[in-house]
Each structure stands twice: as C-alpha cells, then as structure tokens.
Design an enzyme around this catalytic site. Sequence first.
Site, PDB file in Angstrom:
ATOM      1  N   LEU A 222       0.653  -1.183  -0.048  1.00 27.95           N
ATOM      2  CA  LEU A 222      -0.210   0.004   0.007  1.00 27.95           C
ATOM      3  C   LEU A 222       0.868   1.278  -0.056  1.00 27.95           C
ATOM      4  O   LEU A 222       0.343   2.407   0.480  1.00 27.95           O
ATOM      5  CB  LEU A 222      -0.856  -0.027   1.338  1.00 27.95           C
ATOM      6  CG  LEU A 222      -2.237  -1.067   1.339  1.00 27.95           C
ATOM      7  CD1 LEU A 222      -3.048  -1.024   2.315  1.00 27.95           C
ATOM      8  CD2 LEU A 222      -3.048  -0.766  -0.003  1.00 27.95           C
ATOM      9  N   CYS A 241       3.598  -1.519   9.013  1.00 23.37           N
ATOM     10  CA  CYS A 241       1.688  -1.278   8.754  1.00 23.37           C
ATOM     11  C   CYS A 241       1.141  -2.261   8.586  1.00 23.37           C
ATOM     12  O   CYS A 241       0.069  -2.403   9.152  1.00 23.37           O
ATOM     13  CB  CYS A 241       1.709  -0.188   7.361  1.00 23.37           C
ATOM     14  SG  CYS A 241       2.672   1.101   7.417  1.00 23.37           S
ATOM     15  N   HIS A 242       1.671  -3.452   7.464  1.00 21.80           N
ATOM     16  CA  HIS A 242       0.815  -4.636   7.428  1.00 21.80           C
ATOM     17  C   HIS A 242       1.664  -5.783   7.597  1.00 21.80           C
ATOM     18  O   HIS A 242       1.283  -6.963   7.154  1.00 21.80           O
ATOM     19  CB  HIS A 242       0.163  -4.487   6.032  1.00 21.80           C
ATOM     20  CG  HIS A 242      -0.770  -3.420   5.755  1.00 21.80           C
ATOM     21  ND1 HIS A 242      -0.215  -2.197   5.217  1.00 21.80           N
ATOM     22  CD2 HIS A 242      -2.063  -3.238   6.203  1.00 21.80           C
ATOM     23  CE1 HIS A 242      -1.423  -1.339   5.494  1.00 21.80           C
ATOM     24  NE2 HIS A 242      -2.433  -1.877   5.793  1.00 21.80           N
ATOM     25  N   GLY A 243       2.752  -5.502   7.795  1.00 18.86           N
ATOM     26  CA  GLY A 243       3.941  -6.706   8.232  1.00 18.86           C
ATOM     27  C   GLY A 243       4.292  -7.375   6.818  1.00 18.86           C
ATOM     28  O   GLY A 243       4.486  -8.891   7.024  1.00 18.86           O
ATOM     29  N   PRO A 256       1.623  -9.503   3.157  1.00 22.42           N
ATOM     30  CA  PRO A 256       0.747  -9.320   1.891  1.00 22.42           C
ATOM     31  C   PRO A 256       1.333  -8.535   0.580  1.00 22.42           C
ATOM     32  O   PRO A 256       0.608  -8.341  -0.379  1.00 22.42           O
ATOM     33  CB  PRO A 256      -0.292  -8.360   2.743  1.00 22.42           C
ATOM     34  CG  PRO A 256       0.538  -7.609   3.585  1.00 22.42           C
ATOM     35  CD  PRO A 256       1.768  -8.597   4.367  1.00 22.42           C
TER      36      PRO A 256
END
Length: 278
Positions: A222, A241-243, A256
């Site tokens: 992202l 943020c999202h690993g 991801p």
Amino acid sequence: PCLGLELTGYDIMLARVAGMMARSSATMSPAPCAALAQSASASWGLASAASTRPALNRGHICAAMSTNAVQPIVVKTPNGVMAGSDDYAYDPYSGKDATKDNGRATPGDPSRRAFTYFMLGGAKFFYASLARLTVIKFVHYMNASADVLALASIEVPIQNIPEGGCIVVKWRGKPVFIKKRTAEELSDIYSVDWKSLRDPQSDKARRLKEEVLVVLGVCTHLGCVPISNAGDFKGGWFCPCHGSHYDASARIRKGPAPLNLEVPPYSYMEGDEKIKIG
C-alpha cells in the site's frame, strides 16, 4: 441646279413644305409629289405666286426634296448593330457573342499552368509549415519544465556508507534505499532458491555490483515506507503497517506485499564513489 433646271429659293421652300407634309401624314395614302406640292401651295396661299413660275414635274420636286432628307443616326455597338434592334445588347455569356466557358480558362490550360503550380505549391508549403509548427509546439508543451528536469536525476556519493549500512535519499519525490551489504547477508541471499519465491527474481538481476543494492523505499502493498535492517531476514526490510518482510535483496518473503521492492535506473560514476539515479 436640279435635273437641268435652276430652282429659286421659293421652289426649294415649296418642295420642303411638301416633304414635311408627306412625312407627317402616316395614315394617309401616298400621293404624287407634284400633287402634294400643289396642295401645299394652295393651303399657304401661294397659288398666284406658283402660277408665275414654270411648273415642276414630279421628278423635279422629288429631287428637290432629296436635298433635305433626314438621315437616321446609326449607333454602333460592339457587334455593329443599330440601337433599338434585338441584337443591341452585348452579352458575352450567351448568344453569338458568348465565349467558351464564359471566358474562363479550361483546366490544364498551358497559359495558366505556371500560376496553378505556384498556387498549389505555395498552399502545400504553407500547410506543411503550419503542421510542423503545431507539432513542435505540442512536443515542447509536453516536455518537462526546467525544475522537473533538475530533479530527474541525482548523484549520490557512496564511499562513506559503512558496510551493512543503508542511507535514504529522495528522488522524484520518492525515498530510495542505498545499502552496502555484508558477506553474511550475501550468503543468506544465495542460499535461497529464488525460483520458489513469490516474485521470483535472482539477486544478480537486481544489482550492478554485488555489495551495493539500490531500491525504491516504497512497499508494494500500500505504498508505505519499510524500515531498514529489520524484520525476519538478516539485513532486510520490514513494513510495520501490514507486516511485509523483505530480505537483503529487497525481495518479498513474508506478508501481504505481492512484489519485490522496485529497482530504479542507476549507474556508477567516478569509479565506485558515486551513483547516479535516474
């Protein structure tokens, strides 16, 4: 003298009066010239005077009349016809006066060929110049401005980067990671079968020199900015943020993110001391 006779002024006047009366009486039947002369002299009270003069026959009076005949005025037109006739009006576009194609030159007329070529060639040159100018203006409008061109490429010195260290520079508004890798980090990279990775790419395809790696610092998930020398892989990057986890070659190994970190265009300058990005 008229036909061998000498006429006085009185005789000539009498003949003129008779001629005038003959011309003004259009509805009357024609009469001999002598009879008209006698009637004219009687109407004017000149019978006594006429009796003292020798009688004139018809031919004498007609000859006297012809000396004062009214001649018609002929108005010459371009075609030589008389005014008032049907052919008086001169029309060069119809009738016998008409010219071929109304006076216009036919296509391909040799007398106008040079003019036609000149006009056609001039028009083509004008439109070609206009089209060229339009294209140049459009291309110039689409070119980047001077301030954008100034940021199109940057030069970064790398001789002061320590082994295992990573610096961040800004290029075109994006962060760029420049990392000097250690031998241990390179050993971990080579121990992995790159064909089995999510985004399969060898380390050799992602760098120019083995010890230096240059990648964009933008997470492919992202658009976050990962943290250097963090995560589950030695010398790699981690996006909190999202690993997402990246190894020391900036390839996605966990999380991801679908793709590896992007490698920008760059080259070495002044040996190995500088890198030009862009």
